[in-house]
Design a protein around this motif. Structure first.
Motif, mmCIF file in Angstrom:
data_model
loop_
_atom_site.group_PDB
_atom_site.id
_atom_site.type_symbol
_atom_site.label_atom_id
_atom_site.label_comp_id
_atom_site.label_asym_id
_atom_site.label_seq_id
_atom_site.Cartn_x
_atom_site.Cartn_y
_atom_site.Cartn_z
ATOM 1 N N MET A 198 24.117 -72.682 47.774
ATOM 2 C CA MET A 198 23.978 -72.940 46.339
ATOM 3 C C MET A 198 25.268 -72.558 45.628
ATOM 4 S SD MET A 198 21.010 -71.633 43.730
ATOM 5 C CE MET A 198 21.475 -69.962 43.448
ATOM 6 N N ARG A 199 25.737 -73.452 44.798
ATOM 7 C CA ARG A 199 26.904 -73.111 43.996
ATOM 8 C C ARG A 199 26.509 -72.083 42.949
ATOM 9 N NH1 ARG A 199 28.354 -78.601 41.531
ATOM 10 N NH2 ARG A 199 26.098 -78.517 41.420
ATOM 11 N N GLU A 200 27.463 -71.209 42.597
ATOM 12 C CA GLU A 200 27.159 -70.189 41.619
ATOM 13 C C GLU A 200 26.726 -70.798 40.293
ATOM 14 O OE1 GLU A 200 29.923 -66.899 39.962
ATOM 15 O OE2 GLU A 200 29.427 -66.349 42.009
ATOM 16 N N SER A 201 27.312 -71.986 39.964
ATOM 17 C CA SER A 201 26.989 -72.625 38.689
ATOM 18 C C SER A 201 25.552 -73.135 38.660
ATOM 19 C CB SER A 201 27.962 -73.772 38.410
ATOM 20 O OG SER A 201 27.918 -74.701 39.476
ATOM 21 N N ASP A 202 24.924 -73.282 39.847
ATOM 22 C CA ASP A 202 23.533 -73.727 39.905
ATOM 23 C C ASP A 202 22.550 -72.570 39.739
ATOM 24 O OD1 ASP A 202 24.360 -76.301 40.371
ATOM 25 O OD2 ASP A 202 24.257 -76.087 42.556
ATOM 26 N N ASN A 203 23.055 -71.374 39.773
ATOM 27 C CA ASN A 203 22.174 -70.214 39.686
ATOM 28 C C ASN A 203 21.774 -69.994 38.227
ATOM 29 O OD1 ASN A 203 20.993 -67.684 39.603
ATOM 30 N ND2 ASN A 203 22.388 -66.819 41.133
ATOM 31 N N PRO A 204 20.472 -70.103 37.897
ATOM 32 C CA PRO A 204 20.060 -69.963 36.499
ATOM 33 C C PRO A 204 20.363 -68.585 35.923
ATOM 34 C CG PRO A 204 18.144 -70.086 37.956
ATOM 35 C CD PRO A 204 19.348 -70.388 38.795
ATOM 36 N N CYS A 205 20.546 -67.587 36.779
ATOM 37 C CA CYS A 205 20.876 -66.245 36.273
ATOM 38 C C CYS A 205 22.219 -66.239 35.548
ATOM 39 C CB CYS A 205 20.917 -65.241 37.422
ATOM 40 S SG CYS A 205 19.333 -65.048 38.282
ATOM 41 N N MET A 206 23.099 -67.173 35.895
ATOM 42 C CA MET A 206 24.423 -67.224 35.262
ATOM 43 C C MET A 206 24.343 -67.684 33.814
ATOM 44 S SD MET A 206 26.212 -66.169 37.768
ATOM 45 C CE MET A 206 27.887 -66.409 37.178
ATOM 46 N N ASN A 207 23.199 -68.258 33.444
ATOM 47 C CA ASN A 207 22.990 -68.685 32.052
ATOM 48 C C ASN A 207 21.922 -67.829 31.377
ATOM 49 O OD1 ASN A 207 23.065 -71.601 33.817
ATOM 50 N ND2 ASN A 207 24.706 -71.137 32.390
ATOM 51 N N CYS A 208 21.629 -66.693 31.951
ATOM 52 C CA CYS A 208 20.531 -65.877 31.417
ATOM 53 C C CYS A 208 21.026 -64.461 31.105
ATOM 54 C CB CYS A 208 19.361 -65.875 32.412
ATOM 55 S SG CYS A 208 17.951 -64.897 31.825
ATOM 56 N N GLY A 209 20.860 -63.537 32.032
ATOM 57 C CA GLY A 209 21.281 -62.149 31.792
ATOM 58 C C GLY A 209 20.255 -61.318 31.048
ATOM 59 N N ALA A 210 19.077 -61.883 30.779
ATOM 60 C CA ALA A 210 18.088 -61.155 29.981
ATOM 61 C C ALA A 210 17.658 -59.847 30.652
ATOM 62 C CB ALA A 210 16.863 -62.050 29.732
ATOM 63 N N CYS A 211 17.508 -59.853 31.965
ATOM 64 C CA CYS A 211 17.048 -58.630 32.630
ATOM 65 C C CYS A 211 18.081 -57.518 32.527
ATOM 66 C CB CYS A 211 16.672 -58.902 34.089
ATOM 67 S SG CYS A 211 18.011 -59.493 35.123
ATOM 68 N N CYS A 212 19.340 -57.866 32.363
ATOM 69 C CA CYS A 212 20.407 -56.868 32.234
ATOM 70 C C CYS A 212 20.486 -56.323 30.806
ATOM 71 C CB CYS A 212 21.754 -57.481 32.609
ATOM 72 S SG CYS A 212 21.790 -58.280 34.222
ATOM 73 N N ALA A 213 19.722 -56.910 29.907
ATOM 74 C CA ALA A 213 19.754 -56.497 28.500
ATOM 75 C C ALA A 213 18.334 -56.304 27.975
ATOM 76 C CB ALA A 213 20.503 -57.539 27.671
ATOM 77 N N TRP A 214 17.463 -55.829 28.868
ATOM 78 C CA TRP A 214 16.078 -55.595 28.456
ATOM 79 C C TRP A 214 15.467 -54.374 29.118
ATOM 80 C CZ3 TRP A 214 13.449 -56.596 24.435
ATOM 81 C CH2 TRP A 214 12.051 -56.515 24.428
ATOM 82 N N PHE A 215 15.853 -54.116 30.376
ATOM 83 C CA PHE A 215 15.272 -53.016 31.130
ATOM 84 C C PHE A 215 16.236 -51.846 31.252
ATOM 85 C CE2 PHE A 215 13.246 -56.822 33.001
ATOM 86 C CZ PHE A 215 11.934 -56.533 32.641
ATOM 87 N N ARG A 216 15.645 -50.659 31.419
ATOM 88 C CA ARG A 216 16.469 -49.530 31.857
ATOM 89 C C ARG A 216 16.657 -49.664 33.361
ATOM 90 N NH1 ARG A 216 13.797 -44.030 31.022
ATOM 91 N NH2 ARG A 216 12.933 -44.455 33.074
ATOM 92 N N VAL A 217 17.876 -49.602 33.809
ATOM 93 C CA VAL A 217 18.196 -49.790 35.226
ATOM 94 C C VAL A 217 18.543 -48.427 35.814
ATOM 95 C CG1 VAL A 217 19.694 -50.972 36.871
ATOM 96 C CG2 VAL A 217 19.020 -52.118 34.747
ATOM 97 N N SER A 218 17.560 -47.814 36.473
ATOM 98 C CA SER A 218 17.761 -46.454 36.980
ATOM 99 C C SER A 218 17.727 -46.432 38.501
ATOM 100 C CB SER A 218 16.704 -45.522 36.401
ATOM 101 O OG SER A 218 15.404 -45.972 36.722
ATOM 102 N N ASP A 225 6.934 -61.412 36.909
ATOM 103 C CA ASP A 225 6.534 -61.190 35.525
ATOM 104 C C ASP A 225 7.641 -60.483 34.733
ATOM 105 O OD1 ASP A 225 4.497 -61.128 33.386
ATOM 106 O OD2 ASP A 225 4.606 -58.963 33.689
ATOM 107 N N ALA A 226 8.370 -59.601 35.378
ATOM 108 C CA ALA A 226 9.435 -58.882 34.673
ATOM 109 C C ALA A 226 10.541 -59.841 34.235
ATOM 110 C CB ALA A 226 9.996 -57.778 35.566
ATOM 111 N N CYS A 227 10.880 -60.778 35.105
ATOM 112 C CA CYS A 227 11.872 -61.808 34.752
ATOM 113 C C CYS A 227 11.362 -62.607 33.554
ATOM 114 C CB CYS A 227 12.111 -62.708 35.964
ATOM 115 S SG CYS A 227 13.117 -64.177 35.649
ATOM 116 N N ASP A 228 10.109 -63.009 33.631
ATOM 117 C CA ASP A 228 9.536 -63.823 32.545
ATOM 118 C C ASP A 228 9.533 -63.060 31.225
ATOM 119 O OD1 ASP A 228 9.045 -65.551 34.639
ATOM 120 O OD2 ASP A 228 6.869 -65.287 34.627
#
Ligand code: SF4
Length: 135
Positions: A1-21, A96-99
């Motif tokens: 899969m090309r990196e540009s096909d990865n939907p995470c590259m257009n998202c980032g919500a999980c990196c700006a919503w959860f505490r990452v411990s 569910d966490a992603c959603d």
């Protein structure tokens, strides 16, 4: 899969919503690989990615605009919760966490049948207890 096909590259919500411990020794000052200057202490044994324990969490390692174009500036050295987090649709599974993180930014859930596999070197498993809301 090309990196540009990865939907995470257009998202980032999980990196700006959860505490990452994670366990403190994942830091590069404890024998691990995560740059310690991008972490914050939580307890004597745990630390989190800097910025993710804020009232409006956003990891300091996240570059770009959530929901538009993002990337992790320490991708190869990210901590275990980030490696283990799967997006909805990955391996045909829902998360569910992603959603919920996407919903917080007005983004719809990713389709379960989205194409692609994890990016190279990714060994993601399932939702991890390391990513959680602190409120
Ligand atoms: S370290 Fe990278 S993958 Fe993990 S929360 Fe921060 S920006 Fe996201």
């Amino acid at each position: 899969m090309r990196e540009s096909d990865n939907p995470c590259m257009n998202c980032g919500a999980c990196c700006a919503w959860f505490r990452v411990s994670f366990y403190w020794a994942e830091g590069d000052d404890g024998g691990g690989i995560v740059p310690h200057e991008l972490t914050e202490p939580l307890t004597p044994f745990l630390r989190c990615m800097a910025g993710t324990n804020d009232k409006k969490p956003r990891c300091r390692a996240l570059d770009g605009e959530v929901g538009s174009s993002v990337h992790c500036s320490i991708y190869a050295a990210r901590p275990s919760p980030c490696r283990e987090f799967i997006r909805t649709g990955e391996q045909g599974q829902a998360n569910d966490a992603c959603d919920r993180a996407r919903a917080a930014y007005g983004l719809p859930p990713l389709p379960l049948n989205a194409p692609g596999r994890p990016l190279k070197n990714e060994t993601r498993t399932n939702m991890t207890a390391g990513c959680q809301r602190s409120d």
